[in-house]
Each structure stands twice: as C-alpha cells, then as structure tokens.
Design a protein around this motif. Structure first.
Motif, PDB file in Angstrom:
ATOM      1  N   LEU A 173       3.487  46.912  27.011  1.00 52.77           N
ATOM      2  CA  LEU A 173       4.392  45.911  27.591  1.00 52.77           C
ATOM      3  C   LEU A 173       3.585  44.751  28.152  1.00 52.77           C
ATOM      4  O   LEU A 173       2.396  44.895  28.447  1.00 52.77           O
ATOM      5  N   ASP A 174       4.238  43.640  28.343  1.00 53.80           N
ATOM      6  CA  ASP A 174       3.604  42.454  28.909  1.00 53.80           C
ATOM      7  C   ASP A 174       3.354  42.696  30.403  1.00 53.80           C
ATOM      8  O   ASP A 174       4.307  42.749  31.192  1.00 53.80           O
ATOM      9  N   PRO A 175       2.090  42.865  30.810  1.00 53.95           N
ATOM     10  CA  PRO A 175       1.824  43.166  32.213  1.00 53.95           C
ATOM     11  C   PRO A 175       2.288  42.062  33.163  1.00 53.95           C
ATOM     12  O   PRO A 175       2.756  42.356  34.266  1.00 53.95           O
ATOM     13  N   ALA A 176       2.200  40.801  32.755  1.00 59.37           N
ATOM     14  CA  ALA A 176       2.625  39.709  33.635  1.00 59.37           C
ATOM     15  C   ALA A 176       4.128  39.796  33.910  1.00 59.37           C
ATOM     16  O   ALA A 176       4.566  39.601  35.046  1.00 59.37           O
ATOM     17  N   LEU A 177       4.907  40.091  32.881  1.00 57.56           N
ATOM     18  CA  LEU A 177       6.351  40.229  33.063  1.00 57.56           C
ATOM     19  C   LEU A 177       6.663  41.388  34.002  1.00 57.56           C
ATOM     20  O   LEU A 177       7.449  41.248  34.947  1.00 57.56           O
ATOM     21  N   ILE A 178       6.030  42.523  33.771  1.00 60.20           N
ATOM     22  CA  ILE A 178       6.288  43.700  34.601  1.00 60.20           C
ATOM     23  C   ILE A 178       5.831  43.451  36.037  1.00 60.20           C
ATOM     24  O   ILE A 178       6.506  43.842  36.992  1.00 60.20           O
ATOM     25  N   GLU A 179       4.709  42.775  36.212  1.00 62.48           N
ATOM     26  CA  GLU A 179       4.259  42.446  37.570  1.00 62.48           C
ATOM     27  C   GLU A 179       5.268  41.549  38.274  1.00 62.48           C
ATOM     28  O   GLU A 179       5.536  41.729  39.464  1.00 62.48           O
ATOM     29  N   ASP A 180       5.856  40.593  37.548  1.00 64.53           N
ATOM     30  CA  ASP A 180       6.891  39.740  38.147  1.00 64.53           C
ATOM     31  C   ASP A 180       8.100  40.567  38.576  1.00 64.53           C
ATOM     32  O   ASP A 180       8.632  40.390  39.680  1.00 64.53           O
ATOM     33  N   ILE A 181       8.539  41.469  37.708  1.00 59.68           N
ATOM     34  CA  ILE A 181       9.680  42.317  38.030  1.00 59.68           C
ATOM     35  C   ILE A 181       9.347  43.199  39.235  1.00 59.68           C
ATOM     36  O   ILE A 181      10.147  43.330  40.165  1.00 59.68           O
ATOM     37  N   TRP A 182       8.151  43.773  39.240  1.00 59.07           N
ATOM     38  CA  TRP A 182       7.769  44.660  40.354  1.00 59.07           C
ATOM     39  C   TRP A 182       7.627  43.898  41.659  1.00 59.07           C
ATOM     40  O   TRP A 182       7.962  44.416  42.709  1.00 59.07           O
ATOM     41  N   ARG A 183       7.159  42.670  41.576  1.00 64.67           N
ATOM     42  CA  ARG A 183       7.057  41.870  42.795  1.00 64.67           C
ATOM     43  C   ARG A 183       8.453  41.682  43.395  1.00 64.67           C
ATOM     44  O   ARG A 183       8.629  41.754  44.615  1.00 64.67           O
ATOM     45  N   GLN A 184       9.454  41.473  42.551  1.00 63.32           N
ATOM     46  CA  GLN A 184      10.833  41.352  43.046  1.00 63.32           C
ATOM     47  C   GLN A 184      11.302  42.674  43.655  1.00 63.32           C
ATOM     48  O   GLN A 184      11.950  42.678  44.718  1.00 63.32           O
ATOM     49  N   LEU A 185      10.991  43.797  42.995  1.00 67.97           N
ATOM     50  CA  LEU A 185      11.351  45.112  43.547  1.00 67.97           C
ATOM     51  C   LEU A 185      10.702  45.326  44.905  1.00 67.97           C
ATOM     52  O   LEU A 185      11.338  45.805  45.846  1.00 67.97           O
ATOM     53  N   VAL A 186       9.427  44.986  45.007  1.00 63.98           N
ATOM     54  CA  VAL A 186       8.697  45.185  46.259  1.00 63.98           C
ATOM     55  C   VAL A 186       9.269  44.288  47.351  1.00 63.98           C
ATOM     56  O   VAL A 186       9.439  44.731  48.494  1.00 63.98           O
ATOM     57  N   ALA A 230       1.704  48.631  38.501  1.00 64.37           N
ATOM     58  CA  ALA A 230       2.771  48.398  37.529  1.00 64.37           C
ATOM     59  C   ALA A 230       2.243  47.638  36.317  1.00 64.37           C
ATOM     60  O   ALA A 230       2.551  47.987  35.172  1.00 64.37           O
ATOM     61  N   GLY A 231       1.441  46.629  36.552  1.00 64.03           N
ATOM     62  CA  GLY A 231       0.864  45.867  35.446  1.00 64.03           C
ATOM     63  C   GLY A 231      -0.030  46.716  34.569  1.00 64.03           C
ATOM     64  O   GLY A 231       0.019  46.637  33.336  1.00 64.03           O
ATOM     65  N   ARG A 232      -0.831  47.555  35.196  1.00 64.41           N
ATOM     66  CA  ARG A 232      -1.736  48.433  34.442  1.00 64.41           C
ATOM     67  C   ARG A 232      -0.935  49.438  33.606  1.00 64.41           C
ATOM     68  O   ARG A 232      -1.220  49.644  32.429  1.00 64.41           O
ATOM     69  N   HIS A 233       0.085  50.045  34.213  1.00 61.01           N
ATOM     70  CA  HIS A 233       0.921  50.998  33.477  1.00 61.01           C
ATOM     71  C   HIS A 233       1.658  50.306  32.334  1.00 61.01           C
ATOM     72  O   HIS A 233       1.804  50.879  31.247  1.00 61.01           O
ATOM     73  N   ALA A 234       2.123  49.095  32.574  1.00 55.99           N
ATOM     74  CA  ALA A 234       2.814  48.333  31.534  1.00 55.99           C
ATOM     75  C   ALA A 234       1.885  48.076  30.351  1.00 55.99           C
ATOM     76  O   ALA A 234       2.262  48.303  29.197  1.00 55.99           O
ATOM     77  N   ALA A 235       0.682  47.619  30.643  1.00 55.95           N
ATOM     78  CA  ALA A 235      -0.272  47.324  29.572  1.00 55.95           C
ATOM     79  C   ALA A 235      -0.584  48.570  28.758  1.00 55.95           C
ATOM     80  O   ALA A 235      -0.689  48.508  27.526  1.00 55.95           O
TER      81      ALA A 235
END
Length: 103
Positions: free
Chosen positions: A74-87, A65-70
């Motif tokens: 998009l801000d990879p850290a933000l997307i990684e945080d969101i994805w961690r919640q999804l996971v 998710a972070g790689r795709h965001a970057a």
C-alpha cells in the motif's frame, strides 16, 4: 458469502461490491474496537497523569502504520495521512474525557 474466495475469482460487480461491503463492515468493527481501547487509554492516562497528546507516540503510531502499509504493497504516505487523522481523533476523544466530558 461462503468460504474463502480468491479476488481473481470474482467475475461480476455485484459480488465484488458485496466483498467490498463486507471488508468495510469489518474495518468499522476494528475502528470501534480501537475507539474502545482509546477510551481505556484515557482512563489510564488520567490515573497516571499523562496528557492526551504524547508527540513521540503520535509519530511512532504513524510510522508503524506507514511501515505496515509498505509491507503490504500500500502507499505508505496515504496510510500515514489516514492514521494521522485517526490519531488526532483519538487525541480529541482522550481530551474530552480528561476535561470531564464523560459518557
């Protein structure tokens, strides 16, 4: 909304908000599809004896998710945080199923 519109062509807030609302609706649809896939994953995991949480896979999904965001600016850290919640929500969903809480 008719046909494809360029974002820079949107000139008023009402139209902009309508586009944002439409994107949000599509995102909800995708999240519902993801939820259904997680339900299927729980059934497969039960059949083959896997736990809900597989740490290596969690990290792989978040990194993807972070790689795709970057790559999309998009801000990879933000997307990684969101994805961690999804996971984490997906793991909880699978845990409920694996512990006998069946719909």
């Amino acid at each position: 909304m008719e046909g494809p519109m360029q974002i820079d062509d949107i000139s008023d807030m009402a139209t902009l908000r309508a586009h944002i609302d439409a994107v949000d609706e599509r995102l909800i649809g995708l999240l519902a599809q993801r939820h259904a896939l997680i339900a299927r994953a729980a059934r497969i995991k039960e059949r083959i004896g896997l736990p809900a949480r597989i740490d290596d896979r969690v990290e792989e999904v978040v990194a993807n998710a972070g790689r795709h965001a970057a790559s999309r600016g998009l801000d990879p850290a933000l997307i990684e945080d969101i994805w961690r919640q999804l996971v984490e929500a997906a793991i909880a969903q699978e845990d409920r199923y694996l512990n006998g809480d069946r719909p």
